[in-house]
Scaffold this active site. Structure first.
Site, short mmCIF file in Angstrom:
data_model
loop_
_atom_site.label_atom_id
_atom_site.label_comp_id
_atom_site.label_asym_id
_atom_site.label_seq_id
_atom_site.Cartn_x
_atom_site.Cartn_y
_atom_site.Cartn_z
N ASP A 188 0.87 -1.26 0.08
CA ASP A 188 -0.19 -0.11 -0.21
C ASP A 188 0.84 1.02 -0.22
OD1 ASP A 188 -2.90 1.16 2.08
OD2 ASP A 188 -1.80 1.95 0.25
C1 GLC Z 1 -3.59 4.74 -0.14
C2 GLC Z 1 -4.71 3.89 0.47
C3 GLC Z 1 -4.95 2.85 -0.49
C4 GLC Z 1 -4.90 3.07 -1.88
C5 GLC Z 1 -3.48 3.32 -2.17
C6 GLC Z 1 -3.41 3.90 -3.50
O1 GLC Z 1 -2.91 5.07 0.92
O2 GLC Z 1 -4.51 3.33 1.84
O3 GLC Z 1 -6.47 2.13 0.09
O4 GLC Z 1 -5.31 2.26 -2.85
O5 GLC Z 1 -2.93 4.43 -1.35
O6 GLC Z 1 -4.10 5.38 -3.61
#
Ligand code: GLC
Length: 741
Positions: A286
């Site tokens: 993430d």
């Molecule tokens: C963010 C979120 C995740 C998302 C990712 C890409 O920090 O935690 O849910 O898919 O980054 O945007």
């Protein structure tokens, strides 16, 4: 393209000596094997790296020059946040035409409640208990995204949330593992369809793996201390359901679980996900969660963070660059990393293959289809249908609702009545405020030509300024009914938006009290991303609608309910506390050895708060009434491997047609470990006319009663059970049965 590509690779292989490497392999495996055999380590690490596109002042650009250079040299395999047919095509042409092997990019994006047509937030849709419409929202999202060059959705978010202080509760399906699993499957199937290579589907992602919603204090990104049993009983079921449904990807959570960050949690990812569940898609970190392991303090350097993530089965690194920058050196020191790098590359190439990107890397980047499909009027029609079904009627004293659309004057008061940002909530992707029909506009469209609609904000969403009360009071006194539109701004829930209190912000409660003093009927339209604890509002206003954040058609959907064009049938997917001090509070709790007894001091309670929630899981009223009768079981007991039928008669005893969500719960009265006092195991939603009755049948199988026992074995145990059917987790008819050996 696939034929050409395969021929190229095949030709290279045939040109080499040795046996045909493709014997007894599927076409996909043969293709990927032959490609991997051609790739350098740096190209493999490139496939394991994902960068973000970004926005300049003039709007989204493809990506910065460094990322385009990485693409050109085969050291980048994916982008997120590169949006639209045109921009994705530009980046794809660089990857396919300029890199050595021409491996197509995969484009990912966050579309958790719509791409361009914004639907209700996922927590709201979970209140509809309409799996077909929830799936349809996902299908439309995939339709719009796949026309716009997007291959991969970072959704569904399937985190169970029992703490409404946590801002991301709005992204999921609430507190229940069973209902969360049903919704997870509906969304995965909606995004992915039956064929990932279809032009109208996208790869889905189960996130955030795992127990991200158990953050201590409800504070986003915070640590989670959790037993393996609680992890498996509460937080993993929706993820396992998504895996079983064939989800293409998983995303690590930011949180650490019992001291190990999810991105480095090899037991969670390699043992449970990839071995026990047999998941063969890809796992993506993430954002910079790989590099953040240096912040967690489990890696001293980026190189150590890269090694930990790779060893734990994180296949693709989002945004941070530890893989491409450090794994080559790590591999030189540890040759066993080669098989891990190959496996990660294989999983990533497998998703690209399933999407058909090797056949035609440009098929999703279709400007003509994009213009035809995105924001199609049919999508707005669906947005209204799912939005009105997501509304929960919490109070309706003296049948204040539905309002007569031909009232002489209606006063619409409150800071959210004309807000075009909040209905889109956070994670609104390509949703546009210009597409939003506000609550005020929805009401004006719904009332008669002779009805005068008065409007005043009364106050801001989150300030102490009461200077607007005077005007609001003046309008309210003229009206026959007051619609008070209050709640949370879009940016009060979502990522990094946890709250220490969950009351109405600012002076909105004072506004409601002022409106109530006018003596006019006060109908509250609550707009929020999480449960709101505000007893006075619920207990003193004449009617209360829980409307969450409902997307582009918020206004018409809410007006449909306000004026009775649609009889609300929503049921809470999450408990609403009386106060923040009760958190965590959820329906499927343990009995304890001293269950609450008002008259007995020495039982579980607070001395300064009533016992129990404001509203329980599964609660929701209707403009009609329903009764449950004749709860009957087809047998008093049954053996392992067998099942039991539960019948109940549901009757609409009111004056208007209505839908009811009949819920089925069980309770294991004595297990080898303590068991919840209730567990949701089924529901049926049906429409009944006034006076109409219908017999509902539920089936309970022995396997439905399994849990993680004293020895951490997942099995059902013989013994006595209670079975319940009713309109909410707190309003049930009960019977009992015995499970035999
Ligand atoms: C963010 C979120 C995740 C998302 C990712 C890409 O920090 O935690 O849910 O898919 O980054 O945007």
């Amino acid at each position: 393209m696939r034929i050409m590509f395969a021929t190229l690779i095949f030709g290279l292989i045939i040109g080499c000596s040795g046996p045909d490497p493709t014997q007894n392999l599927s076409a996909k495996e043969a293709f990927i094997d032959s490609l991997i055999n051609k790739m350098t380590i740096e190209e493999k690490l490139g496939q394991m790296s994902q960068s973000t596109g970004h926005w300049e002042m003039t709007g989204p650009v493809v990506a910065d020059s460094s990322n385009l250079e990485l693409t050109r040299t085969g050291r980048l395999g994916s982008f997120l946040n590169v949006i639209g047919a045109e921009r994705t095509r530009i980046a794809q042409e660089i990857a396919v035409n300029e890199s050595r092997l021409g491996i197509p990019l995969i484009f990912g994006y966050d579309m958790i409640h719509g791409y361009a047509t914004t639907f209700p937030i996922p927590l709201a849709e979970a209140a509809s208990w309409d799996l077909a419409l929830i799936k349809k929202s996902a299908e439309i999202t995939a339709l719009e995204a796949s026309a716009s060059g997007i291959h991969w959705n970072f959704a569904p978010m399937v985190d169970i949330a029992r703490d409404p202080r946590w801002g991301r509760i709005m992204e999921g399906a609430g507190e229940d593992p069973w209902w969360g699993s049903q919704v997870a499957v509906a969304r995965v199937k909606g995004y992915q369809g039956e064929d990932l290579s279809s032009l109208e589907t996208v790869a889905a992602t189960a996130k955030h793996f795992a127990a991200y919603g158990a953050a201590e204090g409800g504070r986003d990104y915070n640590s989670t201390e959790i037993s393996e049993r609680n992890l498996r009983e509460v937080y993993l079921p929706p993820f396992e359901a998504a895996s079983d449904a064939g989800v293409a990807a998983f995303m690590n959570g930011f949180n650490d679980i019992n001291g190990i960050p999810a991105t480095a949690h090899d037991f969670l990812v390699k043992q449970i996900l990839k071995t026990e569940w047999g998941f063969n898609g890809l796992v993506v970190s993430d954002w910079a969660s790989v590099q953040e392991m240096t912040d967690h303090g489990i890696a001293a350097t980026d190189a150590e963070a890269a090694a930990l993530a790779l060893e734990a089965g994180c296949d693709m690194e989002m945004v941070s660059k530890t893989y491409i920058n450090h794994l080559t050196e790590k591999l030189a020191l540890n040759p066993s990393y080669l098989s891990m790098i190959d496996e990660a590359t294989r999983r990533i190439l497998g998703v690209k293959y399933d999407l058909g990107l090797f056949d035609d890397p440009y098929k999703y980047s279709d400007s003509v289809r994009e213009a035809r499909v995105v924001r199609h009027n049919d999508h707005f029609k669906h947005a209204r249908e799912i939005a009105k079904r997501s509304i929960v009627l919490l109070e309706n004293r003296n049948n204040t609702l539905p309002l007569n659309p031909n009232l002489r004057k209606i006063a619409v008061i409150g800071p959210l009545a004309t807000d075009t940002e909040t209905p889109l909530a956070t994670w609104s992707a390509q949703g546009r405020q210009a597409d939003v029909t506000t609550i005020l506009e929805g009401i004006k469209l719904a009332v008669g030509t002779d009805t005068k609609v008065l409007q005043a904000d009364g106050c801001e969403i989150n300030s102490q300024d009461k200077s607007g009360f005077k005007k609001a009071r003046g309008l309210a006194k003229q009206a026959d009914a007051i619609v008070a539109v209050v709640g949370e701004h879009a940016l009060m829930s979502g990522e990094a938006l946890s709250r220490a209190d969950i009351d109405l912000p600012g002076v909105q409660l004072d506004l409601l009290k002022m409106l109530k003093e006018t003596g006019k009927p006060v109908v509250v339209v609550l707009m929020n991303g999480r449960p709101i604890a505000e007893p006075w509002m619920y207990e003193n206003c004449d009617a209360v609608l829980e409307t969450w954040h409902l997307g582009v058609q918020s206004g018409p959907a809410i007006a449909d309910v306000l004026f009775g064009h649609y009889n609300p049938a929503g049921k809470l997917p999450v408990t609403i506390p009386r106060s923040v001090g009760q958190i965590p509070i959820y329906y499927n709790h343990k009995n304890t050895g001293r269950a609450f007894e008002a008259q007995d001091r020495y039982t579980t309670k607070y001395i300064d708060e009533q016992h129990g929630p404001q509203y329980p899981f599964g609660y929701g009223l209707s403009y009609t009434e329903f009764t449950y009768s004749n709860l009957m079981l087809d047998k008093p007991s049954f053996h392992q491997g067998d099942s039991i039928i539960v019948n109940v008669t549901l009757t609409n005893t009111g004056d208007v047609p209505g839908e009811e969500v009949a819920q089925l719960y069980v309770r294991d009265l004595a297990g080898s470990v303590t068991r919840p006092i209730l567990e949701l195991k089924g529901f049926q939603k049906l429409m009944l006319d006034p006076g109409e009755s219908s017999t509902i049948a539920f089936t309970i199988k022995a396997e439905d009663l399994r849990f993680w026992d004293r020895n951490m074995k997942f099995k059902s145990e013989p013994g006595m059970f209670k079975v319940f059917v009713g309109t909410s987790s707190a309003d049930l008819s009960e019977s009992e049965f015995t499970l035999l050996d």
